[in-house]
Design a protein around this motif. Sequence first.
Motif, mmCIF file in Angstrom:
data_model
loop_
_atom_site.group_PDB
_atom_site.id
_atom_site.type_symbol
_atom_site.label_atom_id
_atom_site.label_comp_id
_atom_site.label_asym_id
_atom_site.label_seq_id
_atom_site.Cartn_x
_atom_site.Cartn_y
_atom_site.Cartn_z
ATOM 1 N N GLU A 32 -16.942 -52.665 80.240
ATOM 2 C CA GLU A 32 -18.058 -52.876 80.363
ATOM 3 C C GLU A 32 -19.706 -52.112 79.055
ATOM 4 O OE1 GLU A 32 -20.537 -54.498 84.636
ATOM 5 O OE2 GLU A 32 -21.189 -52.388 83.972
ATOM 6 N N VAL A 33 -19.519 -51.134 79.208
ATOM 7 C CA VAL A 33 -20.348 -50.174 78.532
ATOM 8 C C VAL A 33 -19.716 -50.474 76.905
ATOM 9 C CG1 VAL A 33 -20.565 -48.359 77.498
ATOM 10 C CG2 VAL A 33 -20.732 -48.529 79.958
ATOM 11 N N LYS A 34 -19.376 -50.902 77.320
ATOM 12 C CA LYS A 34 -18.666 -51.206 75.725
ATOM 13 C C LYS A 34 -18.875 -53.073 75.035
ATOM 14 C CE LYS A 34 -14.727 -50.570 71.807
ATOM 15 N NZ LYS A 34 -13.582 -50.224 71.717
ATOM 16 N N MET A 35 -18.633 -52.958 76.067
ATOM 17 C CA MET A 35 -19.443 -54.711 75.775
ATOM 18 C C MET A 35 -20.762 -54.641 75.543
ATOM 19 S SD MET A 35 -17.836 -57.924 75.854
ATOM 20 C CE MET A 35 -17.935 -59.567 76.789
ATOM 21 N N PHE A 36 -21.511 -54.290 76.451
ATOM 22 C CA PHE A 36 -22.973 -54.298 76.144
ATOM 23 C C PHE A 36 -23.240 -53.667 74.227
ATOM 24 C CE2 PHE A 36 -23.745 -53.287 81.537
ATOM 25 C CZ PHE A 36 -23.056 -55.093 81.560
ATOM 26 N N ALA A 37 -22.801 -52.160 74.363
ATOM 27 C CA ALA A 37 -23.151 -51.554 73.426
ATOM 28 C C ALA A 37 -22.255 -53.037 72.239
ATOM 29 C CB ALA A 37 -22.046 -50.398 72.750
ATOM 30 N N ILE A 38 -21.826 -53.659 72.048
ATOM 31 C CA ILE A 38 -21.839 -54.723 71.551
ATOM 32 C C ILE A 38 -22.388 -55.752 71.131
ATOM 33 C CG2 ILE A 38 -19.814 -55.838 70.735
ATOM 34 C CD1 ILE A 38 -17.253 -54.634 71.711
ATOM 35 N N LEU A 39 -22.956 -56.092 72.298
ATOM 36 C CA LEU A 39 -23.446 -57.265 72.638
ATOM 37 C C LEU A 39 -25.314 -56.976 72.278
ATOM 38 C CD1 LEU A 39 -22.887 -59.014 75.900
ATOM 39 C CD2 LEU A 39 -22.021 -59.537 73.543
ATOM 40 N N MET A 40 -25.328 -55.536 71.958
ATOM 41 C CA MET A 40 -26.668 -55.083 71.875
ATOM 42 C C MET A 40 -26.463 -54.858 70.348
ATOM 43 S SD MET A 40 -28.468 -53.857 75.492
ATOM 44 C CE MET A 40 -27.057 -53.001 76.157
ATOM 45 N N ASP A 41 -25.869 -54.567 69.688
ATOM 46 C CA ASP A 41 -25.477 -53.712 68.384
ATOM 47 C C ASP A 41 -25.903 -52.481 68.478
ATOM 48 O OD1 ASP A 41 -24.579 -53.221 66.141
ATOM 49 O OD2 ASP A 41 -26.851 -53.885 64.692
ATOM 50 N N ILE A 42 -26.471 -51.414 69.344
ATOM 51 C CA ILE A 42 -25.922 -49.824 69.533
ATOM 52 C C ILE A 42 -24.657 -49.376 69.887
ATOM 53 C CG2 ILE A 42 -28.845 -50.704 70.230
ATOM 54 C CD1 ILE A 42 -27.445 -49.334 72.934
ATOM 55 N N PRO A 43 -25.039 -47.850 69.288
ATOM 56 C CA PRO A 43 -23.696 -46.998 70.041
ATOM 57 C C PRO A 43 -23.495 -46.932 71.165
ATOM 58 C CG PRO A 43 -25.029 -45.789 67.630
ATOM 59 C CD PRO A 43 -25.480 -46.677 69.016
ATOM 60 N N GLU A 44 -21.995 -46.967 72.008
ATOM 61 C CA GLU A 44 -21.913 -46.696 73.337
ATOM 62 C C GLU A 44 -22.380 -45.218 73.709
ATOM 63 O OE1 GLU A 44 -17.586 -46.602 74.788
ATOM 64 O OE2 GLU A 44 -17.339 -47.293 73.000
ATOM 65 N N GLU A 45 -22.615 -44.602 73.068
ATOM 66 C CA GLU A 45 -23.314 -43.173 73.242
ATOM 67 C C GLU A 45 -24.712 -43.344 74.074
ATOM 68 O OE1 GLU A 45 -21.828 -43.688 70.534
ATOM 69 O OE2 GLU A 45 -20.072 -43.108 71.190
ATOM 70 N N ASN A 46 -25.147 -44.584 72.845
ATOM 71 C CA ASN A 46 -26.826 -44.611 73.388
ATOM 72 C C ASN A 46 -26.591 -45.153 75.280
ATOM 73 O OD1 ASN A 46 -27.015 -44.522 70.774
ATOM 74 N ND2 ASN A 46 -28.479 -44.471 71.490
ATOM 75 N N ILE B 55 -34.580 -57.404 76.619
ATOM 76 C CA ILE B 55 -34.304 -56.150 78.367
ATOM 77 C C ILE B 55 -35.540 -55.093 77.656
ATOM 78 C CG2 ILE B 55 -32.930 -54.811 79.579
ATOM 79 C CD1 ILE B 55 -30.662 -56.560 78.301
ATOM 80 N N ASN B 56 -36.638 -54.976 78.396
ATOM 81 C CA ASN B 56 -37.605 -54.526 78.838
ATOM 82 C C ASN B 56 -37.215 -53.287 79.404
ATOM 83 O OD1 ASN B 56 -39.098 -56.081 77.261
ATOM 84 N ND2 ASN B 56 -40.127 -57.367 79.077
ATOM 85 N N LEU B 57 -36.677 -52.114 79.002
ATOM 86 C CA LEU B 57 -36.473 -50.890 79.721
ATOM 87 C C LEU B 57 -37.752 -50.458 80.534
ATOM 88 C CD1 LEU B 57 -34.208 -49.671 77.150
ATOM 89 C CD2 LEU B 57 -33.578 -51.334 78.816
ATOM 90 N N HIS B 58 -37.479 -49.408 81.636
ATOM 91 C CA HIS B 58 -38.583 -49.216 82.588
ATOM 92 C C HIS B 58 -38.530 -47.648 82.211
ATOM 93 C CE1 HIS B 58 -38.912 -52.295 85.284
ATOM 94 N NE2 HIS B 58 -38.044 -52.955 85.713
ATOM 95 N N PHE B 59 -37.072 -47.086 81.680
ATOM 96 C CA PHE B 59 -36.773 -46.096 81.073
ATOM 97 C C PHE B 59 -36.178 -46.229 79.858
ATOM 98 C CE2 PHE B 59 -36.346 -46.215 86.487
ATOM 99 C CZ PHE B 59 -37.215 -45.382 86.238
ATOM 100 N N PRO B 60 -37.181 -45.462 79.424
ATOM 101 C CA PRO B 60 -36.869 -45.629 77.675
ATOM 102 C C PRO B 60 -35.912 -44.766 76.883
ATOM 103 C CG PRO B 60 -39.067 -45.506 77.409
ATOM 104 C CD PRO B 60 -38.362 -45.562 78.895
ATOM 105 N N ILE B 61 -34.740 -45.777 76.041
ATOM 106 C CA ILE B 61 -32.922 -44.484 75.792
ATOM 107 C C ILE B 61 -33.523 -44.508 74.101
ATOM 108 C CG2 ILE B 61 -31.837 -45.821 76.805
ATOM 109 C CD1 ILE B 61 -30.685 -47.472 75.010
ATOM 110 N N GLY C 187 -33.419 -40.959 67.328
ATOM 111 C CA GLY C 187 -34.034 -40.317 67.372
ATOM 112 C C GLY C 187 -35.873 -40.786 67.129
ATOM 113 N N LYS C 188 -35.491 -42.316 67.826
ATOM 114 C CA LYS C 188 -36.764 -43.355 68.286
ATOM 115 C C LYS C 188 -36.617 -43.341 70.187
ATOM 116 C CE LYS C 188 -37.254 -44.720 64.044
ATOM 117 N NZ LYS C 188 -37.692 -46.449 63.120
ATOM 118 N N LYS C 189 -37.730 -43.107 70.712
ATOM 119 C CA LYS C 189 -37.706 -44.101 72.311
ATOM 120 C C LYS C 189 -37.925 -45.826 71.919
ATOM 121 C CE LYS C 189 -40.051 -41.409 75.149
ATOM 122 N NZ LYS C 189 -40.334 -41.295 76.429
ATOM 123 N N ILE C 190 -36.868 -46.276 72.213
ATOM 124 C CA ILE C 190 -36.798 -47.486 72.855
ATOM 125 C C ILE C 190 -37.010 -48.213 73.938
ATOM 126 C CG2 ILE C 190 -35.117 -49.439 72.376
ATOM 127 C CD1 ILE C 190 -35.902 -48.094 69.533
#
Length: 91
Positions: free
Chosen positions: A48-62, A7-13, A17-20
């Motif tokens: 849904e947010v938790k599911m996406f975080a699990i599938l992308m292996d990132i913290p929900e807060e991100n 997933i190419n982000l239009h607005f990095p997160i 501490g790194k811009k993704i």
Amino acid sequence: MNSKKEINLHFPIQLDGKKINKLTMRRPTVRDRLLAAKDEGASPDEVEVKMFAILMDIPEENLHDMDLLDYEQCARAVNDFLKKPGSQSGT
């Protein structure tokens, strides 16, 4: 059948501490859905947010500060995974 989608982000997160600019999501499993729905009283959006975080292996807060345009790309990626093989679109 694709097991992952980029997933190419239009607005990095920010992540650690790194811009993704790009995230990778894997195919969902029943276990993922059960884990995401485990918190009693969670709204469908929170699940849904938790599911996406699990599938992308990132913290929900991100995901909480993710631009909605990019979040919708994540939703389309999950929906594509749930289509029959051969009918998936590119993300």
